[in-house]
Every structure is written in structure tokens, then in C-alpha cells.
Motif scaffolding. Sequence first.
Motif, PDB file in Angstrom:
ATOM      1  N   TYR A   3       0.856  -1.172   0.000  1.00  0.00           N
ATOM      2  CA  TYR A   3       0.000   0.000   0.000  1.00  0.00           C
ATOM      3  C   TYR A   3       0.891   1.220   0.000  1.00  0.00           C
ATOM      4  CZ  TYR A   3      -3.792  -3.105   0.936  1.00  0.00           C
ATOM      5  OH  TYR A   3      -4.715  -4.095   0.831  1.00  0.00           O
ATOM      6  N   THR A  50     -10.576   0.543   6.659  1.00  0.00           N
ATOM      7  CA  THR A  50      -9.425   0.146   5.846  1.00  0.00           C
ATOM      8  C   THR A  50      -8.220  -0.041   6.740  1.00  0.00           C
ATOM      9  OG1 THR A  50     -10.265   1.343   3.929  1.00  0.00           O
ATOM     10  CG2 THR A  50      -7.898   0.842   3.951  1.00  0.00           C
ATOM     11  N   ARG A  53      -8.598  -3.297   8.559  1.00  0.00           N
ATOM     12  CA  ARG A  53      -8.269  -4.447   7.696  1.00  0.00           C
ATOM     13  C   ARG A  53      -6.771  -4.590   7.527  1.00  0.00           C
ATOM     14  NH1 ARG A  53     -12.693  -2.686   4.865  1.00  0.00           N
ATOM     15  NH2 ARG A  53     -11.417  -1.512   3.398  1.00  0.00           N
ATOM     16  N   TRP A  54      -6.076  -3.467   7.342  1.00  0.00           N
ATOM     17  CA  TRP A  54      -4.626  -3.512   7.162  1.00  0.00           C
ATOM     18  C   TRP A  54      -3.949  -4.158   8.359  1.00  0.00           C
ATOM     19  CZ3 TRP A  54      -2.923   1.902   4.914  1.00  0.00           C
ATOM     20  CH2 TRP A  54      -3.416   2.018   3.614  1.00  0.00           C
ATOM     21  N   TRP A  55      -4.310  -3.735   9.591  1.00  0.00           N
ATOM     22  CA  TRP A  55      -3.601  -4.307  10.739  1.00  0.00           C
ATOM     23  C   TRP A  55      -4.014  -5.746  10.986  1.00  0.00           C
ATOM     24  CZ3 TRP A  55      -7.162  -0.732  13.471  1.00  0.00           C
ATOM     25  CH2 TRP A  55      -7.970  -1.341  14.427  1.00  0.00           C
ATOM     26  N   LEU A  59      -0.639  -5.864   7.488  1.00  0.00           N
ATOM     27  CA  LEU A  59      -0.094  -4.865   6.571  1.00  0.00           C
ATOM     28  C   LEU A  59       0.219  -3.543   7.259  1.00  0.00           C
ATOM     29  CD1 LEU A  59      -2.598  -5.547   3.664  1.00  0.00           C
ATOM     30  CD2 LEU A  59      -0.236  -6.339   3.863  1.00  0.00           C
ATOM     31  N   PHE A  60      -0.107  -3.444   8.532  1.00  0.00           N
ATOM     32  CA  PHE A  60       0.092  -2.217   9.291  1.00  0.00           C
ATOM     33  C   PHE A  60       0.361  -2.620  10.740  1.00  0.00           C
ATOM     34  CE2 PHE A  60      -1.085   1.800  11.276  1.00  0.00           C
ATOM     35  CZ  PHE A  60      -0.569   2.720  10.356  1.00  0.00           C
TER      36      PHE A  60
END
Length: 90
Positions: A3, A50, A53-55, A59-60
Motif C-alpha cells: 500500500y 481500511t 483491515r490492514w492491521w 499490513l500495518f
Amino acid sequence: MTYQIKTAVKNATTSDNPNTQPLPPLDTLPSEGFIRVMPLAQRLGIHHQTLRRWWKNGLFPKPQHRNGIFLLFSNLDVKEWIANQPLIID
């Protein structure tokens, strides 16, 4: 999946309301301390779901639970994540 954050995010506002103050740039986030989900999502220019969802998908950086109620992200973790994102040149 990677991202990417555009530099235009630095000028994002909290809504389309013309009376809303612009959000501070991401580079003004202090290294110490914590930030809550909504203000962080607004600074990144994304919806809070969002960010969630990333964490949840790794992804975060994951937030920390404080007092059993608050989800707080470490400013240092967020700044490191931002620093590791590829730049997009428009």
C-alpha cells in the motif's frame, strides 16, 4: 500487496466540509506517544475500516489496547511504517 501513501495525503481534511481545519501533515506526528484509530485514518486519508483491515492482515502495525477501551497506535511504529512505504511521484 504493498500500500502506498501519496504526498497529497498530507493536505487531507477530515471531511468535505469547507469549515473543517486541514489535518496536520504526517511528518508532524511526534515520535513519542500514541494516536487513536480515527485521527490516524484521517491523517492517512483512508477510512478507519481500511486501517482495521490492514492491521488485521498484517499490513500495518497493530494497535495497543489501553484501559480495555481504547485502541492506540504507537507514533513510532506508525512513523517507521510510513518511512518504509515506497514514494509515488505524480
